[in-house]
Design an enzyme around this catalytic site. Structure first.
Site, mmCIF file in Angstrom:
data_model
loop_
_atom_site.group_PDB
_atom_site.id
_atom_site.type_symbol
_atom_site.label_atom_id
_atom_site.label_comp_id
_atom_site.label_asym_id
_atom_site.label_seq_id
_atom_site.Cartn_x
_atom_site.Cartn_y
_atom_site.Cartn_z
ATOM 1 N N ASP A 106 0.885 -1.361 0.027
ATOM 2 C CA ASP A 106 -0.293 0.103 -0.207
ATOM 3 C C ASP A 106 0.737 1.729 0.124
ATOM 4 O O ASP A 106 1.719 0.821 0.321
ATOM 5 C CB ASP A 106 -1.058 0.214 1.458
ATOM 6 C CG ASP A 106 -2.061 0.959 1.828
ATOM 7 O OD1 ASP A 106 -2.711 1.718 0.220
ATOM 8 O OD2 ASP A 106 -2.525 1.465 1.973
ATOM 9 N N HIS A 160 3.028 3.204 -8.954
ATOM 10 C CA HIS A 160 2.750 1.905 -9.118
ATOM 11 C C HIS A 160 3.879 1.139 -10.420
ATOM 12 O O HIS A 160 4.041 0.671 -9.545
ATOM 13 C CB HIS A 160 1.335 1.579 -9.652
ATOM 14 C CG HIS A 160 0.131 1.738 -9.372
ATOM 15 N ND1 HIS A 160 0.072 1.182 -7.846
ATOM 16 C CD2 HIS A 160 -0.831 1.928 -9.983
ATOM 17 C CE1 HIS A 160 -1.698 1.979 -7.891
ATOM 18 N NE2 HIS A 160 -1.962 2.313 -8.223
ATOM 19 N N LEU A 188 11.794 -20.491 -2.616
ATOM 20 C CA LEU A 188 10.495 -19.935 -2.185
ATOM 21 C C LEU A 188 9.238 -19.813 -3.779
ATOM 22 O O LEU A 188 8.762 -20.423 -5.025
ATOM 23 C CB LEU A 188 10.856 -18.448 -3.068
ATOM 24 C CG LEU A 188 9.340 -17.172 -2.978
ATOM 25 C CD1 LEU A 188 9.522 -16.991 -0.996
ATOM 26 C CD2 LEU A 188 9.966 -15.934 -3.554
HETATM 27 C C1 FPP Z 1 -1.579 0.718 -3.400
HETATM 28 O O1 FPP Z 1 -1.507 1.533 -3.393
HETATM 29 C C2 FPP Z 1 -1.105 -0.645 -3.964
HETATM 30 C C3 FPP Z 1 -2.050 -1.064 -5.484
HETATM 31 C C4 FPP Z 1 -3.349 -1.061 -5.607
HETATM 32 C C5 FPP Z 1 -1.837 -2.159 -5.961
HETATM 33 C C6 FPP Z 1 -0.194 -2.261 -5.736
HETATM 34 C C7 FPP Z 1 0.315 -2.743 -7.085
HETATM 35 C C8 FPP Z 1 1.440 -2.737 -7.455
HETATM 36 C C9 FPP Z 1 2.912 -2.516 -6.025
HETATM 37 C C10 FPP Z 1 2.144 -2.728 -8.557
HETATM 38 C C11 FPP Z 1 1.913 -3.990 -9.114
HETATM 39 C C12 FPP Z 1 2.474 -4.999 -9.295
HETATM 40 C C13 FPP Z 1 2.624 -6.305 -10.146
HETATM 41 C C14 FPP Z 1 3.590 -7.404 -9.518
HETATM 42 C C15 FPP Z 1 2.366 -6.452 -11.326
HETATM 43 P P1 FPP Z 1 -2.480 2.937 -3.501
HETATM 44 O O2 FPP Z 1 -2.407 2.429 -5.117
HETATM 45 O O3 FPP Z 1 -3.680 2.127 -2.989
HETATM 46 O O4 FPP Z 1 -1.373 3.349 -2.763
HETATM 47 P P2 FPP Z 1 -2.126 5.309 -1.986
HETATM 48 O O5 FPP Z 1 -3.123 4.179 -0.465
HETATM 49 O O6 FPP Z 1 -1.510 5.369 -1.498
HETATM 50 O O7 FPP Z 1 -3.040 5.831 -2.977
#
Ligand code: FPP
Length: 262
Positions: A35, A52, A146
């Site tokens: 997150d 992202h 893993l």
């Molecule tokens: C949360 O941050 C993150 C996500 C919803 C997506 C997680 C995805 C990645 C780390 C990249 C994709 C991974 C792969 C392997 C393709 P948020 O956007 O909710 O952050 P915020 O709470 O600060 O808005």
């Protein structure tokens, strides 16, 4: 043998932490709610999707560190069933990043002896992604290091709903009887079948929620919340979480081991 030198060079603070963890205090399964990508981008005056993109480097680094530290299972929450509600451009970018990741990282997964397993309602993802996932599963099926699980179009409630539906279907056709259903049967029929429940759940960005992740599986999981935003998360942060976990006393509803009599 754990490849600690590559994860935490001698003389560093994280190496000291790592050396202080008794071998039997490493978790068998680490789950992560990644997150804070949006906030990371906002702080830099960048569009959310750049967070992202930067998050991919954290994924790469965490997967590699977990493999080198010989953690048996790592499960990352990449896309929830609720994430479809995000702006279309953001969803498209996340799917694009996933395609790119599967394409670029497959060789590295094979090289590090990592087995890949996607979890979630995969049939609802676009065809190209399903094919990329199937390719990665197939190419890594023989690996023995893993187990890297990635949750996509996943939520704990959706997973349990699907299981109940399947149980009703099996019961209706005479293939499942009431007495057969116990906690072990449920665990064996979830998408995580065959893996131990997570010992440690890490959530980045300071939020204190489990957000519909592995709801059945985290019944006794130790939680570790860090203010580090996901794109900044690296091996040192994983090690801090591991060291903290190693210091916990787990009870599973009972009494601490030292308190046992006899
Ligand atoms: C949360 O941050 C993150 C996500 C919803 C997506 C997680 C995805 C990645 C780390 C990249 C994709 C991974 C792969 C392997 C393709 P948020 O956007 O909710 O952050 P915020 O709470 O600060 O808005």
């Amino acid at each position: 043998m754990r490849d600690v030198d590559r994860v935490a060079p001698p003389g560093t603070e994280e190496r000291q932490l790592l050396d202080g963890i008794p071998p039997d205090r490493f978790p068998r399964h680490v789950a992560v709610i990644m997150d804070g990508n949006g906030r990371w981008a906002k702080r830099r005056g960048l569009p959310r999707v750049e967070g992202h993109r930067a998050g991919i480097e954290a994924v790469r680094s965490t997967v590699e560190a977990a493999a080198r530290l010989e953690i048996p299972v790592l499960t990352l929450y990449a896309f929830s069933t609720e994430n479809w509600r995000r702006p279309r451009w953001e969803v498209l970018t996340l799917m694009g990043l996933l395609k790119e990741y599967l394409h670029k990282e497959l060789d590295s997964l094979v090289e590090h002896n990592i087995r890949f397993r996607p979890l979630g309602r995969l049939h609802e993802l676009e065809g190209e992604i399903q094919q990329g996932l199937a390719r990665a599963v197939e190419a890594t099926a023989g690996n023995t290091g893993l187990l890297f699980q990635i949750a996509l179009n996943y939520s704990g409630r959706a997973e349990l709903t699907d299981l109940v539906r399947e149980a009703v279907r099996l019961a209706r056709t005479g293939q499942l009887h009431e007495e057969t259903v116990d906690e072990a049967w449920i665990s064996d029929h979830l998408s995580t079948a065959g893996t131990p429940d997570p010992d440690l759940l890490i959530r980045t960005s300071g939020e204190l929620r489990v957000s519909n992740f592995l709801l059945w599986q985290i019944a006794y999981t130790e939680l570790y919340m860090t203010p580090v935003l996901w794109p900044d998360f690296r091996a040192r942060d994983l090690i801090r979480a591991l060291a903290d976990y190693a210091s916990r006393q787990r009870r599973f509803g009972g009494v601490p081991e030292e308190a046992e009599e006899g």
